[in-house]
Design an enzyme around this catalytic site. Structure first.
Site, PDB file in Angstrom:
ATOM      1  CE  LYS A 180      64.330  31.026  43.486  1.00  0.00           C
ATOM      2  NZ  LYS A 180      64.320  29.643  42.926  1.00  0.00           N
ATOM      3  N   GLY A 233      61.402  34.654  33.690  1.00  0.00           N
ATOM      4  CA  GLY A 233      60.747  33.358  33.862  1.00  0.00           C
ATOM      5  C   GLY A 233      59.406  33.374  33.159  1.00  0.00           C
ATOM      6  CB  SER A 234      56.456  31.214  33.595  1.00  0.00           C
ATOM      7  OG  SER A 234      56.215  31.449  34.961  1.00  0.00           O
ATOM      8  N   GLY A 238      55.812  35.849  36.529  1.00  0.00           N
ATOM      9  CA  GLY A 238      56.216  37.244  36.324  1.00  0.00           C
ATOM     10  C   GLY A 238      55.066  38.205  36.584  1.00  0.00           C
ATOM     11  CD  GLU A 255      62.518  41.358  29.444  1.00  0.00           C
ATOM     12  OE1 GLU A 255      61.794  40.779  28.606  1.00  0.00           O
ATOM     13  OE2 GLU A 255      62.663  42.585  29.468  1.00  0.00           O
ATOM     14  CB  CYS A 289      62.673  33.465  26.259  1.00  0.00           C
ATOM     15  SG  CYS A 289      64.246  34.297  26.084  1.00  0.00           S
ATOM     16  CD  GLU A 390      57.249  30.356  26.805  1.00  0.00           C
ATOM     17  OE1 GLU A 390      56.855  30.394  27.980  1.00  0.00           O
ATOM     18  OE2 GLU A 390      58.280  30.921  26.415  1.00  0.00           O
TER      19      GLU A 390
HETATM   20  P1  NAP Z   1      59.353  30.127  36.319  1.00  0.00           P
HETATM   21  O1  NAP Z   1      58.749  28.859  36.734  1.00  0.00           O
HETATM   22  O2  NAP Z   1      58.503  31.328  36.223  1.00  0.00           O
HETATM   23  O3  NAP Z   1      60.567  30.388  37.346  1.00  0.00           O
HETATM   24  C1  NAP Z   1      61.473  31.460  37.192  1.00  0.00           C
HETATM   25  C2  NAP Z   1      62.110  31.764  38.538  1.00  0.00           C
HETATM   26  O4  NAP Z   1      61.108  32.257  39.440  1.00  0.00           O
HETATM   27  C3  NAP Z   1      62.727  30.545  39.225  1.00  0.00           C
HETATM   28  O5  NAP Z   1      63.875  30.931  39.929  1.00  0.00           O
HETATM   29  C4  NAP Z   1      61.622  30.131  40.186  1.00  0.00           C
HETATM   30  O6  NAP Z   1      62.081  29.371  41.284  1.00  0.00           O
HETATM   31  C5  NAP Z   1      61.132  31.500  40.642  1.00  0.00           C
HETATM   32  N1  NAP Z   1      59.788  31.488  41.228  1.00  0.00           N
HETATM   33  C6  NAP Z   1      58.810  30.563  41.058  1.00  0.00           C
HETATM   34  N2  NAP Z   1      57.705  30.922  41.768  1.00  0.00           N
HETATM   35  C7  NAP Z   1      58.001  32.093  42.381  1.00  0.00           C
HETATM   36  C8  NAP Z   1      57.279  32.965  43.251  1.00  0.00           C
HETATM   37  N3  NAP Z   1      56.015  32.718  43.609  1.00  0.00           N
HETATM   38  N4  NAP Z   1      57.888  34.076  43.715  1.00  0.00           N
HETATM   39  C9  NAP Z   1      59.158  34.361  43.336  1.00  0.00           C
HETATM   40  N5  NAP Z   1      59.902  33.563  42.530  1.00  0.00           N
HETATM   41  C10 NAP Z   1      59.323  32.454  42.045  1.00  0.00           C
HETATM   42  O7  NAP Z   1      60.088  29.992  34.885  1.00  0.00           O
HETATM   43  P2  NAP Z   1      61.055  28.843  34.387  1.00  0.00           P
HETATM   44  O8  NAP Z   1      60.258  27.615  34.121  1.00  0.00           O
HETATM   45  O9  NAP Z   1      62.236  28.763  35.305  1.00  0.00           O
HETATM   46  O10 NAP Z   1      61.586  29.456  33.019  1.00  0.00           O
HETATM   47  C11 NAP Z   1      60.969  29.272  31.781  1.00  0.00           C
HETATM   48  C12 NAP Z   1      60.236  30.536  31.383  1.00  0.00           C
HETATM   49  O11 NAP Z   1      61.161  31.618  31.350  1.00  0.00           O
HETATM   50  C13 NAP Z   1      59.648  30.472  29.984  1.00  0.00           C
HETATM   51  O12 NAP Z   1      58.363  31.021  30.008  1.00  0.00           O
HETATM   52  C14 NAP Z   1      60.576  31.347  29.155  1.00  0.00           C
HETATM   53  O13 NAP Z   1      59.988  31.927  28.012  1.00  0.00           O
HETATM   54  C15 NAP Z   1      60.947  32.381  30.161  1.00  0.00           C
HETATM   55  N6  NAP Z   1      62.175  33.063  29.778  1.00  0.00           N
HETATM   56  C16 NAP Z   1      62.079  34.372  29.356  1.00  0.00           C
HETATM   57  C17 NAP Z   1      63.227  35.055  28.951  1.00  0.00           C
HETATM   58  C18 NAP Z   1      63.139  36.487  28.505  1.00  0.00           C
HETATM   59  O14 NAP Z   1      64.164  37.182  28.529  1.00  0.00           O
HETATM   60  N7  NAP Z   1      61.979  36.984  28.100  1.00  0.00           N
HETATM   61  C19 NAP Z   1      64.456  34.414  28.976  1.00  0.00           C
HETATM   62  C20 NAP Z   1      64.508  33.069  29.391  1.00  0.00           C
HETATM   63  C21 NAP Z   1      63.357  32.420  29.808  1.00  0.00           C
HETATM   64  P3  NAP Z   1      61.939  27.754  41.264  1.00  0.00           P
HETATM   65  O15 NAP Z   1      62.808  27.276  40.159  1.00  0.00           O
HETATM   66  O16 NAP Z   1      62.410  27.381  42.602  1.00  0.00           O
HETATM   67  O17 NAP Z   1      60.482  27.457  41.017  1.00  0.00           O
END
Ligand code: NAP
Length: 499
Positions: A180, A233-234, A238, A255, A289, A390
């Site tokens: 996904k 993700g966030s 997470g 992560e 990230c 962040e």
């Molecule tokens: P996000 O909003 O948390 O979304 C991540 C993924 O989760 C997307 O595919 C999203 O789908 C899905 N999602 C959203 N709500 C969900 C739910 N209730 N249940 C299951 N899945 C759900 O994060 P983002 O804005 O895409 O990414 C940015 C974040 O990722 C930043 O905080 C960054 O630091 C972090 N990140 C961390 C790393 C690491 O390795 N530590 C690496 C890269 C990024 P939708 O897009 O459809 O909402």
């Protein structure tokens, strides 16, 4: 690519077939550098689509688990060759949907290829171990078995590399997948799946479902046939996923966000430190990230450091990521620009000094995209929101430190713990930092960024939970360890009275 109704519609990939969502509904994705341009239309899937994908993955898991891991590796090697051939196309897909400079996108494709190559080879090394048994005529050893069906949920900022670094070890370990991707970057996902389809992955082993995380992602987490969830993700999402998956007793790794700092001590090689901080803070428009979002500078060199920092930042060129001369590209979405501008406002209100940038760019070529200047705040205090939260954009906060101990204290004074770095020539101070920095990755005389695929990647605290990704640990997450005891003696035997 211009906005027109004939822009291509991309489908889900379920049970080996490119498929419309059950409702037939799609949504458009726009190019962040030219927001009137549609990249493509993608399936707006609903829970039923996710369930269909689980049906497919569950069915395929029985045969896929039986295939010897080196043969699974051979499929990955074929995928590697296909990626090599399509690498420019993949990089352009990343830039037009996520926005990052094409050089960064080319680097991302290379990174995805590295992990596939590494994982393919690991197909010959999914080691368990043997150890002497406490009983005579008994052999004791461990084996690795797949989890079964695994959901991969990924963010938009590395739309190819992050899925690849989950997918490759997941497949090698013998699992089938429902993938996904983030809703705003599904084109890279479609292309990654095409690569594996062409490489000959058996039907149902890899399934792609695009659409909202709240419904599609949630369905995957709840389905009892999904045994493992690998999320990036966030921290907010997470944490929810980790909590729910743990309640359901599923294997889960998350992560999450970061607030990474670079420490610059007075004996640092200043040119090296400044270029490391500039690339760490503003490369990929700060949407990494591991981006450097804080820099902690020892008082004695503060002024020298700042003047070099401003000079190098001012020399960065901003514009469409497809133009190879640009260092900073647009932010990836309207949401992103709203968030970054909000934090710039918060920083100013909190009393931090806006030293450079701080504005959205709207004129001329910038009028079509989500551009913001690289931004530097100084006089930042640890209790400010811009010091703790962040921002995920090209915003750097600068702190003064009286000495190395003070710098490490500031470094550790956040809830996140993904990556950090120190610039110093002093081995004693470097090791003090290595041993006390509260981050999962530490760098000496190098930026906070990145890592290598054969080493573990991940963070502490609010940055990560569950086993690390990549390296040997990456395979541990995607496998179950089973302990085997074989008694090859004849006749009855005295057994242990414990457990
Ligand atoms: P996000 O909003 O948390 O979304 C991540 C993924 O989760 C997307 O595919 C999203 O789908 C899905 N999602 C959203 N709500 C969900 C739910 N209730 N249940 C299951 N899945 C759900 O994060 P983002 O804005 O895409 O990414 C940015 C974040 O990722 C930043 O905080 C960054 O630091 C972090 N990140 C961390 C790393 C690491 O390795 N530590 C690496 C890269 C990024 P939708 O897009 O459809 O909402």
């Amino acid at each position: 690519m211009t906005a027109n109704p004939s822009t291509k519609t991309y489908k889900n990939f379920i049970n080996g077939v490119w498929t419309d969502s059950v409702t037939g509904q799609t949504y458009p994705v726009f190019n962040p550098a030219h927001t009137a341009d549609i990249v493509g239309h993608f399936q707006s899937s609903i829970p039923q689509d996710a369930e269909n994908a689980v049906d497919s993955a569950y069915e395929a898991s029985k045969e896929w688990a039986k295939m010897p891991a080196p043969q699974r590796g051979a499929i990955l090697y074929r995928a590697l060759g296909i990626m090599e051939r399509r690498s420019r196309e993949l990089a352009e897909a990343i830039t037009i949907e996520e926005g990052k400079p094409i050089a960064d996108a080319i680097g991302e494709v290379k990174r995805a290829m590295n992990i596939i190559e590494y994982a393919a080879g690991e197909g010959r090394r999914l080691f368990g171990y043997t150890t002497p048994s406490e009983l005579p005529d008994t052999v004791a050893y461990t084996i690795k078995r797949p989890i079964g069906v695994v959901a991969l949920i990924t963010p938009w900022n590395f739309p190819l590399a992050i899925p690849a670094w989950k997918l490759a070890p997941c497949l090698i370990a013998g699992n089938t997948v429902i993938y996904k991707p983030a809703s705003s970057t599904p084109l890279s996902a479609v292309k990654l799946v095409e690569v594996f389809e062409e490489a000959g992955l058996p039907t149902g082993v890899l399934n792609l479902v695009t659409g909202p995380g709240g419904s599609v992602g949630n369905t995957l987490i709840e389905d009892p046939r999904v045994g493992g969830i690998s999320f990036t993700g966030s921290t907010e999402i997470g944490t929810q996923i980790s909590t729910r998956a743990s309640e359901l007793l599923k294997k889960v790794q998350c992560e999450m966000g970061g607030k990474n700092a670079a420490i610059i001590l007075k004996d640092a090689d200043l040119d090296k430190a400044v270029s490391g901080v500039v690339s760490g803070a503003f490369g990929s428009t700060g949407q990494r990230c591991t981006a450097t979002s804080r820099v902690i500078v020892e008082e004695a060199i503060y002024d020298d450091f700042m003047s070099l920092l401003i000079k190098q930042t001012a020399a960065l060129s901003i514009g469409d990521g497809m133009n190879e001369k640009n260092d900073i590209a647009p932010l990836s979405s309207q949401n992103q620009i709203n968030t970054v501008l909000e934090y710039i406002g918060i920083g100013t209100e909190e009393g931090a000094k806006l030293k450079y940038g701080g504005n959205q760019l709207r004129d001329g070529e910038f009028s079509e995209g989500y551009y913001v200047q690289p931004t530097i705040f100084e006089d930042v205090k640890s209790d400010m929101r811009i010091a703790q939260e962040e921002i995920f954009g090209p915003v750097l906060t600068v702190f003064r430190a009286s000495n190395a101990k003070d710098a490490i204290k500031i470094n550790n004074n956040v809830q996140f713990g993904l990556s950090s770095s120190i610039y110093t020539q002093n081995l004693v101070k470097a090791h003090e930092y290595i041993n006390t920095a509260q981050t999962g990755m530490v760098h000496v005389n190098a930026p906070t960024l990145g890592g290598e695929v054969h080493l573990p990647f991940g963070g502490l605290g609010a940055s990560g939970t569950g086993q690390r990704e990549q390296g040997i640990e990456g395979f541990e997450f995607f496998s179950e360890t089973v302990t085997v005891y074989i008694d090859h003696s004849s006749g009855a035997k005295e057994r242990s009275r414990f457990i």
